[in-house]
Design a protein around this motif. Structure first.
Motif, mmCIF file in Angstrom:
data_model
loop_
_atom_site.group_PDB
_atom_site.id
_atom_site.type_symbol
_atom_site.label_atom_id
_atom_site.label_comp_id
_atom_site.label_asym_id
_atom_site.label_seq_id
_atom_site.Cartn_x
_atom_site.Cartn_y
_atom_site.Cartn_z
ATOM 1 N N VAL A 108 -38.863 -20.166 31.450
ATOM 2 C CA VAL A 108 -40.217 -20.302 31.343
ATOM 3 C C VAL A 108 -41.013 -20.729 30.466
ATOM 4 C CG1 VAL A 108 -42.897 -19.676 31.953
ATOM 5 C CG2 VAL A 108 -41.025 -19.703 34.037
ATOM 6 N N LEU A 109 -40.229 -19.781 28.703
ATOM 7 C CA LEU A 109 -40.580 -20.108 27.272
ATOM 8 C C LEU A 109 -40.208 -21.498 27.082
ATOM 9 C CD1 LEU A 109 -39.405 -16.425 26.378
ATOM 10 C CD2 LEU A 109 -41.766 -17.021 26.701
ATOM 11 N N GLU A 110 -38.562 -21.845 27.657
ATOM 12 C CA GLU A 110 -38.396 -23.341 26.797
ATOM 13 C C GLU A 110 -39.378 -24.509 27.442
ATOM 14 O OE1 GLU A 110 -33.695 -22.413 25.501
ATOM 15 O OE2 GLU A 110 -34.274 -24.146 27.024
ATOM 16 N N GLU B 204 -34.102 -14.973 30.748
ATOM 17 C CA GLU B 204 -35.350 -15.284 30.448
ATOM 18 C C GLU B 204 -35.772 -16.474 29.756
ATOM 19 O OE1 GLU B 204 -33.001 -12.487 27.798
ATOM 20 O OE2 GLU B 204 -32.888 -13.115 30.013
ATOM 21 N N ASP B 205 -34.974 -17.063 29.159
ATOM 22 C CA ASP B 205 -35.445 -18.210 28.778
ATOM 23 C C ASP B 205 -36.277 -19.441 29.202
ATOM 24 O OD1 ASP B 205 -35.844 -16.273 25.716
ATOM 25 O OD2 ASP B 205 -33.810 -17.215 25.763
ATOM 26 N N SER C 41 -46.055 -27.601 23.132
ATOM 27 C CA SER C 41 -45.926 -26.414 21.175
ATOM 28 C C SER C 41 -45.810 -26.719 20.078
ATOM 29 C CB SER C 41 -45.120 -24.660 22.562
ATOM 30 O OG SER C 41 -46.163 -24.371 23.319
ATOM 31 N N LYS D 84 -42.406 -24.439 28.462
ATOM 32 C CA LYS D 84 -43.434 -24.194 28.024
ATOM 33 C C LYS D 84 -43.605 -24.747 26.595
ATOM 34 C CE LYS D 84 -45.386 -20.387 30.273
ATOM 35 N NZ LYS D 84 -46.673 -18.319 29.987
ATOM 36 N N PHE D 85 -42.208 -24.335 26.076
ATOM 37 C CA PHE D 85 -42.149 -25.350 24.608
ATOM 38 C C PHE D 85 -42.423 -26.839 25.049
ATOM 39 C CE2 PHE D 85 -40.826 -27.802 20.925
ATOM 40 C CZ PHE D 85 -41.050 -26.101 19.598
ATOM 41 N N THR E 45 -31.090 -24.198 29.327
ATOM 42 C CA THR E 45 -31.423 -22.820 28.818
ATOM 43 C C THR E 45 -30.354 -21.864 28.845
ATOM 44 O OG1 THR E 45 -33.372 -23.037 30.353
ATOM 45 C CG2 THR E 45 -32.752 -20.991 29.363
ATOM 46 N N LEU F 65 -44.285 -24.129 35.320
ATOM 47 C CA LEU F 65 -44.518 -22.850 34.524
ATOM 48 C C LEU F 65 -44.063 -21.031 35.312
ATOM 49 C CD1 LEU F 65 -46.692 -24.478 31.877
ATOM 50 C CD2 LEU F 65 -44.663 -25.054 32.094
ATOM 51 N N GLU F 66 -43.373 -21.347 36.267
ATOM 52 C CA GLU F 66 -42.717 -20.346 36.999
ATOM 53 C C GLU F 66 -41.394 -20.586 38.079
ATOM 54 O OE1 GLU F 66 -46.023 -19.051 39.624
ATOM 55 O OE2 GLU F 66 -45.580 -20.428 40.538
#
Length: 394
Positions: A368-370, A365-366, A378, A372-373, A361, A237-238
């Motif tokens: 890590v967000l994707e 910037e997305d 999530s 994490k989802f 992706t 996640l990074e």
């Protein structure tokens, strides 16, 4: 009527559907007619026909096994049991489930191993990449406690990532162990040079893969890895981006080929087989709603069956891989991609703009967000909790 091949048969399955709006669970009987790939559904509660018989060539008999998730007219149906004795008698033996584990030494070749799994007639019912602690490894192999190799084996299993899988096929336990070959990799090279351990193993401990020795062991070992979906979580996640191998490639059995190509340039640091409901898929693609005219078609494809999600990192683990991986995948339209970027994933494995092989992706910037989802799970927990009881449906 040929019950072995399914030609001319009608098979029945008990399925459930969770209404995402009311959270009510509906139970149906699904009938599948093999000679014309038609289906019909019967509403069990109200004792009436829910869906009149209609051709549905996208659904195939081999994908109708216990625990499977199928998308039917925007409804995500979970197969809970066989609907009659005929179906149980004639399908149960062809839909046996076994447990498989790619060991740490096999990770570098996991794409090729998964490709061999598909090409030898197995379906993958569950899949998750994990990182075991020494205690986890000791618990998993506790049957061998006290044996001379136990300590070395458990230390080795905790030394890196592994990939746990449930495989479905006729006589799956026996067939998977046959495909693995002898326990000692050198013996495998002498006696069965085309087996997995001959091709990818080193010795009797670092022998690429594990396979259950019975149906009872397969159930216990599967529960060990899949009962808690967060067990052995390994997502970084990074400095990462997300790749989704879409359902149509999983159905076509070429996911292993995609993974192998990805591994040549990037690291896969987390991986999981996921099934989205329509609301889950719409939430994931929400950024495209009102922007892309194909939004609803994209949602339908992503929710049409299981997909394999991968957290992608650069080989050195540093930097943001979103842009370089997007270049590796190619433009969204696979037909245009074959003209302008013929060596990309979407050019090789995609069909069109919707069934384009993989999702990647778009924005740096997305990434890590994707990830994490997917890997922090999530998406809608209520819908998801119902869908992830699959591993108990044998």
């Amino acid at each position: 009527m040929d019950t072995r091949t399914g030609e001319g048969c009608r098979f029945a399955f008990n399925v459930r559907w969770l209404d995402p709006n009311t959270h009510l669970i509906w139970h149906y009987q699904l009938f599948y007619y093999t000679h014309d790939q038609s289906i019909e559904m019967f509403d069990i509660k109200n004792q009436r026909i829910f869906l009149k018989r209609v051709s549905h060539p996208e659904i195939h008999l081999e994908h109708l096994y216990l625990g499977a998730s199928i998308s039917l007219y925007s409804r995500q149906l979970i197969i809970e049991s066989y609907g009659d004795e005929f179906s149980r008698k004639h399908l149960q033996g062809f839909q046996e489930t076994t447990f498989a584990l790619i060991k740490p030494d096999g990770i570098k070749n996991m794409g090729r191993i998964i490709d061999l799994i598909f090409s030898n007639g197995f379906l993958i019912k569950e899949l998750r990449m994990c990182k075991l602690s020494v205690e986890d490894a000791r618990n998993f192999y506790k049957i061998h406690s006290g044996k001379p190799f136990y300590e070395a084996l458990t230390q080795f299993m905790a030394s890196g990532l592994c990939v746990a899988m449930d495989l479905v096929a006729e006589n799956a336990v026996r067939r998977w162990r046959t495909l693995l070959g002898p326990t000692n990799s050198q013996d495998a090279r002498d006696r069965d040079p085309n087996s997995i351990r001959a091709l990818f193993g080193t010795d009797s401990t670092q022998n690429a893969c594990h396979g259950s020795d019975s149906l009872e062991s397969a159930k216990q070992e599967s529960d060990f890895f899949f009962r808690d979906r967060n067990f052995g979580s390994c997502a970084r996640l990074e400095n990462c981006t997300l790749c989704i191998i879409k359902p149509h490639l999983v159905f076509d059995g070429v996911a292993g080929q995609v993974i192998d190509l990805v591994l040549k340039k990037f690291d896969v640091t987390a991986m999981e087989m996921v099934t989205f409901s329509q609301p889950n898929a719409a939430e994931f693609y929400e950024i495209y709603k009102g922007v892309l005219p194909d939004f609803h078609a994209m949602v339908h494809e992503l929710a049409s069956g299981p997909f394999i999600a991968m957290e992608i990192s650069n080989k050195d683990g540093q930097g943001n891989p979103v842009s370089s991986f997007r270049e590796f995948c190619g433009p969204p339209d696979s037909q245009a991609c074959r003209i302008v970027r013929p060596n990309t994933l979407r050019a090789k494995y995609g069909i069109n703009k919707i069934k384009n092989g993989v999702h990647c992706t778009d924005l740096p910037e997305d990434g890590v967000l994707e990830c994490k989802f997917i890997f922090k799970h999530s998406f809608n927990p209520f819908v998801d909790a119902m869908e992830y009881t699959n591993h108990n449906l044998r």
